[in-house]
Design an enzyme around this catalytic site. Structure first.
Site, short mmCIF file in Angstrom:
data_model
loop_
_atom_site.label_atom_id
_atom_site.label_comp_id
_atom_site.label_asym_id
_atom_site.label_seq_id
_atom_site.Cartn_x
_atom_site.Cartn_y
_atom_site.Cartn_z
CG HIS A 234 2.85 -8.03 -0.55
ND1 HIS A 234 3.31 -8.37 -1.81
CD2 HIS A 234 2.59 -9.20 0.07
CE1 HIS A 234 3.32 -9.69 -1.95
NE2 HIS A 234 2.88 -10.21 -0.83
O1 RIB Z 1 -1.21 -9.02 -2.51
C1 RIB Z 1 -0.75 -8.49 -1.29
C2 RIB Z 1 -1.80 -7.68 -0.62
O2 RIB Z 1 -2.88 -8.53 -0.27
C3 RIB Z 1 -1.34 -7.03 0.70
O3 RIB Z 1 -2.02 -5.83 0.90
C4 RIB Z 1 -1.73 -8.04 1.73
O4 RIB Z 1 -2.02 -7.43 3.00
C5 RIB Z 1 -3.01 -8.58 1.14
O5 RIB Z 1 -4.04 -7.71 1.52
#
Ligand code: RIB
Ligand code: CA
Length: 305
Positions: A234
């Site tokens: 992500h």
């Molecule tokens: O949904 C993904 C996000 O949530 C990313 O930033 C991961 O590190 C968590 O913080």
């Protein structure tokens, strides 16, 4: 000339990969790292940031602590994904650097106002620090090049059926940020679920043979064991875009944040089909060249050899 950036994060395993990518990239100049409680508590994520910088020999990068909790909601963490420490079961050793004497707010304000060129903020945790920054110093908006945000989704969620974690943790902060007028590029689940690593990618990272490659692969092993729908990188999307925007397909959209929904609190309402005719306050990423993205991550980690 490398782009000056601040990374606001909640390390977090995918945050760690994003930090490694940013630090390894010649196109970027990491001026400051700030922490915001999210994946784990403030103490754990800040310790993780310091441990990572020490582990890769980048102790000179300032790490400043920010919000310990959302603006109004109670903090919810993601220990189910990132583990008790926030870095899975990987131990990087005690840090040989300390957290800044300055708060995240002071450090961000100073770096942004004293930069000869506009600063880009990479926001890969809840948006509490960014909201406090723009509310405390409205004039600072003019010195920010853009906000590259990992958060939200046009379709679906990972914390609730409609909300992604970073937005869900602090939807009130997210609403402030999306209404701030700062140019925003948003990497939501629509694209980050396509930005995954394969098991072969992880083995390739492990086989770089460096301590950083082995530690990164071990973190990713833990992360993969906690996920059911793929090893999604992500946070690295919000960094990779700044290194090579051609990796992504982006559509300007109006984005509103639900802050009162009984079932939809924390949803980013992305008007992809322009039904509302509202101002397009965010460039939203919907697709990525996964092969080139994975190669960029591998090359970055390989550089730490
Ligand atoms: O949904 C993904 C996000 O949530 C990313 O930033 C991961 O590190 C968590 O913080
Ligand atoms: Ca994160």
């Amino acid at each position: 000339m490398s782009k000056p950036i601040i990374i606001d994060c909640d390390p977090g395993i995918d945050d760690a990969i994003a930090l490694l990518l940013a630090i390894a990239s010649d196109e970027l100049d990491v001026k400051l790292i700030t922490t915001c409680a999210g994946n784990q508590t403030m103490e754990k994520i800040t310790t993780n940031a310091l441990k990572l910088l020490s582990f890769i020999g980048e102790e000179k990068i300032e790490v400043a602590k920010g919000a310990t909790r959302p603006l109004f909601k109670e903090l919810c963490i993601a220990d189910d994904i990132h583990g008790e420490s926030g870095f899975g079961e990987v131990e990087l050793g005690e840090p040989n650097c300390s957290v800044s004497d300055r708060s995240a707010l002071e450090a961000m304000r100073d770096v942004i106002l004293n930069s000869p060129e506009k600063v880009t903020i990479v926001a890969i945790g809840p948006l509490t620090n960014i909201a406090i920054l723009v509310k405390s110093y409205p004039e600072i908006v003019n010195n920010i090049e853009e906000l590259s945000i990992m958060g939200g989704a046009c379709y679906g969620g990972n914390s609730t059926p409609t909300a992604e974690f970073n937005i869900f943790v602090d939807p009130d902060a997210a609403q402030i940020v999306f209404k701030s007028g700062i140019p925003i590029t948003m990497f939501g689940l629509d694209v980050t679920h396509k930005a995954f690593l394969s098991n072969e990618d992880i083995e390739r990272i492990r086989n770089t043979g460096s301590k950083i490659g082995v530690a990164s692969a071990s973190m990713l092993d833990f992360y993969a064991s906690r996920l059911t729908r793929g090893i999604h990188m992500h946070d690295a999307c919000a960094v990779a875009y700044l290194v090579d925007p051609s990796l992504f397909t982006i559509i300007p959209c109006n984005v509103e944040v639900e802050t009162k929904g009984e079932f939809t609190n924390g949803q980013t309402v992305v008007d992809k089909n322009d039904r509302t005719n509202k101002p397009k306050n965010a460039n939203v990423a919907f697709d990525v060249d996964r092969e080139r993205f994975a190669e960029m991550l591998y090359q970055a980690i390989e550089k730490f050899n």
